[in-house]
Design an enzyme around this catalytic site. Structure first.
Site, mmCIF file in Angstrom:
data_model
loop_
_atom_site.group_PDB
_atom_site.id
_atom_site.type_symbol
_atom_site.label_atom_id
_atom_site.label_comp_id
_atom_site.label_asym_id
_atom_site.label_seq_id
_atom_site.Cartn_x
_atom_site.Cartn_y
_atom_site.Cartn_z
ATOM 1 N N ASP A 162 1.753 -7.122 -8.318
ATOM 2 C CA ASP A 162 2.772 -6.166 -7.877
ATOM 3 C C ASP A 162 3.303 -5.490 -9.140
ATOM 4 O O ASP A 162 3.597 -6.161 -10.118
ATOM 5 C CB ASP A 162 3.897 -6.908 -7.128
ATOM 6 C CG ASP A 162 4.749 -5.984 -6.288
ATOM 7 O OD1 ASP A 162 4.873 -6.226 -5.079
ATOM 8 O OD2 ASP A 162 5.295 -4.990 -6.845
ATOM 9 N N LYS A 181 4.445 4.678 0.385
ATOM 10 C CA LYS A 181 4.513 4.806 1.841
ATOM 11 C C LYS A 181 5.533 5.807 2.367
ATOM 12 O O LYS A 181 5.824 5.814 3.566
ATOM 13 C CB LYS A 181 4.775 3.429 2.454
ATOM 14 C CG LYS A 181 6.097 2.821 2.023
ATOM 15 C CD LYS A 181 6.473 1.607 2.838
ATOM 16 C CE LYS A 181 7.848 1.126 2.496
ATOM 17 N NZ LYS A 181 8.303 -0.023 3.217
ATOM 18 N N SER A 226 -2.283 1.762 9.533
ATOM 19 C CA SER A 226 -1.091 2.196 10.276
ATOM 20 C C SER A 226 -1.478 2.907 11.558
ATOM 21 O O SER A 226 -2.516 3.575 11.620
ATOM 22 C CB SER A 226 -0.289 3.142 9.383
ATOM 23 O OG SER A 226 0.704 3.803 10.119
ATOM 24 N N TYR A 251 0.232 10.866 2.978
ATOM 25 C CA TYR A 251 0.352 9.418 3.189
ATOM 26 C C TYR A 251 -0.559 8.970 4.339
ATOM 27 O O TYR A 251 -1.352 8.046 4.200
ATOM 28 C CB TYR A 251 1.819 9.026 3.495
ATOM 29 C CG TYR A 251 1.909 7.690 4.199
ATOM 30 C CD1 TYR A 251 1.725 6.499 3.499
ATOM 31 C CD2 TYR A 251 2.108 7.623 5.586
ATOM 32 C CE1 TYR A 251 1.755 5.283 4.161
ATOM 33 C CE2 TYR A 251 2.137 6.411 6.251
ATOM 34 C CZ TYR A 251 1.958 5.246 5.532
ATOM 35 O OH TYR A 251 1.968 4.048 6.198
ATOM 36 N N LYS A 266 -4.293 6.441 4.650
ATOM 37 C CA LYS A 266 -4.648 5.324 5.534
ATOM 38 C C LYS A 266 -5.978 5.633 6.234
ATOM 39 O O LYS A 266 -6.849 4.767 6.370
ATOM 40 C CB LYS A 266 -3.542 5.079 6.562
ATOM 41 C CG LYS A 266 -2.242 4.583 5.946
ATOM 42 C CD LYS A 266 -2.425 3.271 5.202
ATOM 43 C CE LYS A 266 -1.209 2.809 4.452
ATOM 44 N NZ LYS A 266 -1.446 1.686 3.545
ATOM 45 N N PHE A 302 2.162 -0.973 13.954
ATOM 46 C CA PHE A 302 3.087 -0.047 14.584
ATOM 47 C C PHE A 302 4.372 -0.054 13.723
ATOM 48 O O PHE A 302 4.255 0.082 12.515
ATOM 49 C CB PHE A 302 3.201 -0.358 16.087
ATOM 50 C CG PHE A 302 1.967 0.208 16.795
ATOM 51 C CD1 PHE A 302 0.700 -0.351 16.583
ATOM 52 C CD2 PHE A 302 2.052 1.351 17.572
ATOM 53 C CE1 PHE A 302 -0.447 0.215 17.155
ATOM 54 C CE2 PHE A 302 0.912 1.919 18.144
ATOM 55 C CZ PHE A 302 -0.330 1.352 17.935
#
Ligand code: UD1
Length: 335
Positions: A32, A85, A125, A150, A154, A178
């Protein structure tokens, strides 16, 4: 003991997943770069599980550092959360989003392939469905052109992974989340929004806490039960558990194809007003809100058909909206 690399393991969903992995007896290594988290989360995870995960402050854009990590650490699988995100920000900074979300995915897959690491779980997503033509949304619903860079990361991310699984020994599962909400029951980890929250629940809890004056409900003229938009809000701990099940499916060679996708939601849609009512009921707090114009780029309604996740993964969301909102509030009270 299987060793699992969790990228973005100090973030909102990542930290909850690390806790569940440790609870299930996995050894966890976290990468991270603290771009949207803090190092304190590592201690919080440790205080929940009594086990300190290994931590590497690596930026995945640093290809050499990623190579070095895989050279020095033998891992059995990778759960990849690390990514940017914020939808609005991605429109302003598309190249940063493509570099940060796509470039890093490519480096990871290259190193997995080179080092024969074959199990990969990807954070995808429901944004890939856009406004689906039919509700609830099944995994077979068409993937629509993305509304934002964004969302595109995905969509493209899934395609890159799928192509990679065709030419390598890598098996992958993309989990299409979701709307993840809530916090760990210990209230030690949760969502840490930086600046003004864009997502509904952090805005709700901050308004109830007096940090924000008023919640704006974006749109009251949607063709829904009460005119406000409908989403499928899933407790982050239920979501975290889905990752452990998906990973175990790969580790136990139970996957049916080398690239699989699953919807991870509750299967139930709730309007913004229903969320507010539920929040007020479980917390006893009165929320100050007003109805305003729709937010650009928002869809009317999205909720999951979870049949495939239920039958294939044997996973089902267990927490209710009330429980998730109460946990989000308990977390807010600690901030
Ligand atoms: C948003 C992103 C989505 C991303 C997801 C990650 C947008 C357009 N979409 O989804 O791509 O995958 O977050 O969690 O940003 N709302 C209000 N007032 C607020 C905030 C939100 O009324 O102050 C409403 C929204 O209009 C929406 C619902 O609450 O109807 C949920 O919003 P949010 O939490 O931002 O999630 P999504 O828009 O579904």
């Amino acid at each position: 003991m299987k060793k699992i690399l969790v990228t973005g393991g100090l973030g909102f969903i990542g930290s909850h997943t690390v806790v569940e992995l440790q609870n299930e007896g996995f050894e966890v290594l976290i990468i991270d770069n603290l771009s949207n988290s803090t190092i304190e989360v590592l201690d919080k995870i440790t205080s929940i599980t009594n086990k300190k995960p290994s931590y590497f402050n690596i930026d995945l854009k640093d290809k050499v550092a990623v190579q070095q990590f895989f050279k020095e650490n033998n891992v059995d699988g990778v759960i990849h959360f690390a990514a940017s995100k914020a939808v609005g920000e991605s429109v302003e900074k598309p190249l940063e989003y493509y570099e940060n979300n796509i470039g890093t995915l490519v480096y990871l897959l290259q190193e997995m392939k080179a080092n024969k690491v074959s199990n990969f779980i990807f954070s995808s997503s429901c944004t890939v469905y856009g406004q689906a033509d039919e509700l609830p949304i099944t995994e077979n619903a068409p993937v629509k052109p993305a509304e934002s860079p964004y969302g595109n990361t995905k969509k493209i991310g899934e395609e890159i992974i799928k192509d990679t699984t065709k030419i390598s020994k890598i098996n992958a599962i993309a989990l299409r989340y979701f709307n993840p909400i809530g916090a760990h029951e210990s209230a030690k980890i949760g969502e840490l929004p930086i600046g003004v929250p864009q997502n509904l629940i952090p805005f709700v809890t901050q308004t109830a806490a007096g940090i924000r004056k008023e919640l704006s409900i974006f749109g009251s003229d949607y063709p829904t039960i009460d005119g406000t938009a409908v989403r499928d809000y899933i407790h982050v701990v239920d979501l975290a558990k889905a990752h452990i099940i998906a990973l175990s499916r790969l580790l136990n060679y139970k996957n049916k194809t080398s690239f699989e996708v699953f919807n991870i939601g509750t299967g139930k849609g709730n309007s913004v007003l229903e969320v507010i009512q539920s929040f007020e009921k479980v917390t006893g707090k009165k929320l100050n809100y007003k109805l305003v114009e729709r937010r650009e780029g928002d869809i009317t309604a999205a909720y999951a058909d979870t049949t495939i996740a239920n039958t294939e993964l044997g996973w089902k969301a267990e927490c209710t909206l009330d429980e998730a909102l109460l946990s989000a509030w308990k977390w807010q009270e600690t901030l």
